[in-house]
Design a protein around this motif. Sequence first.
Motif: not given
Length: 488
Positions: A62, A65, A206, A209
């Motif tokens: 995260a 990202t 995950s 994401n």
Amino acid sequence: MPSSLACWLAGLGGESDVAASLVDRLVPALRLDGSKAGRRGKERYVRAVLTVASTVLNRGLATLTLLISVPLTVRYLGVERYGVWLALSSLIAIIAHVDLGLSSGLVNAISAADGNKDRAAAARSVASVFLMLAALACVLSAVFFVIYPWLPLAHLIRVTSPIAAAEIGPSLCALIICFFLSMPLGVGQRIQIGYQEGYKASLWQSAGNVLSLLALLTFIHAKASLPWLVLATSAPPLLTSAVNCVHQFCFARPWLMPTRDNFHWPTAKHIVRTGLLFCMAGLATILTAQIPYVMITRTLGPAVVAQYGVAQKLWSLLPVLASIATVPLWPAYREALASGDLNWIARTFRITLIAALATSFSGTFVLLVSYRKIISTWVNPNLVPDATTAIALSVFVVASSLKWTTWMCLNGHNRLRGQATYPFPIIIAASSSAAIAWRRYGIGGIIWPFALAECLILAAQVLDLRAVMSKIHAGSALPRTITQANGC
């Protein structure tokens, strides 16, 4: 393919046997207690460790990202349109608790049913929560689309460009639709958490994401508008949640398929009551953390709140670590209570409390010694807080870290009424004190009352937990607790 990897993939495919397989190997290798109770206790620890590891992976993805997407979207959209996105996302964060805590209530119900080996109770709980969340999502969606034409969005967010003004409405619709759909579809992850499979839930998150980042890059390359970018980042997590639900109900645990016949009104009422208490406890935590921001902004100005905000983000790393380590124990405590493994509960709580004390005190010591250099290098020397603020933040985060330990154990005991009530008079007293003290002591006069409030809430939680554990160990509360957990 190595046998260990094959076991891992097999565990992701059905009921959780990854932890059991690891325990099967560890018990003879380390000459551990091989009794049924001993193996079950070690399995809880293995599940918790797997969940912590997968949560760290999920948080890392995260963060990665975020680091990649923020500069790309700011450059592509411009400051104002990106600000519109942030404002709309903040609105979604504010209404995140409109599920009335039903998801959290489901975790407790599933964990108790798992401890009692009661599939029927689990099926009633899942069907009741899924159907209530689906109905709630439909009602809220209908209300939103009725009032949507009357919302002065461009005026509320105060945009100036015609493009940004035209994109606000469609962007909000995309966010709202994805959010309401996620309410019932999030049940799959809650089932995994309740069965102490939080590591599987984190892996699904995950995947969401990663897909969000790929979709965002694709839509930016295609020069899509803001509503499409919002959909690109919101839809992939929704898709992974939907696939996870299908996997749970069709392959992993088909007996949990939510049907109207499994809807059980007494179970639904019990979970609603529990969920509302979870909501109130979560609200108290949010208020304790956010009221200082509001008071500092209104009394001392944005420059001072920026100084406090940077320092608070630095110190908040310690409670974040505490939450990652202790949240996986919540369903484990619940399942252990339902199965009568009280010694495991007491031993685990002592271990986590000692660990939280050691890490929070050592962490705050390091921060107190080095925070000036860290903030000067990381952000700006002008945002370094004074020593009074630094000490107050240290007291706050130590209490907050320890509070996570007691909070998860109380959740596991279904002891929620106190958590939903006693923080509020403490928060009101802290707010009143801060409103007076800031005139004389500045920012410290605002932060110290809330640091002491966090300490008082922690003390109340400790007393609450001590009382409930004493009753349970005395044998007077266990039958009632298990009966309530099953919605009877």
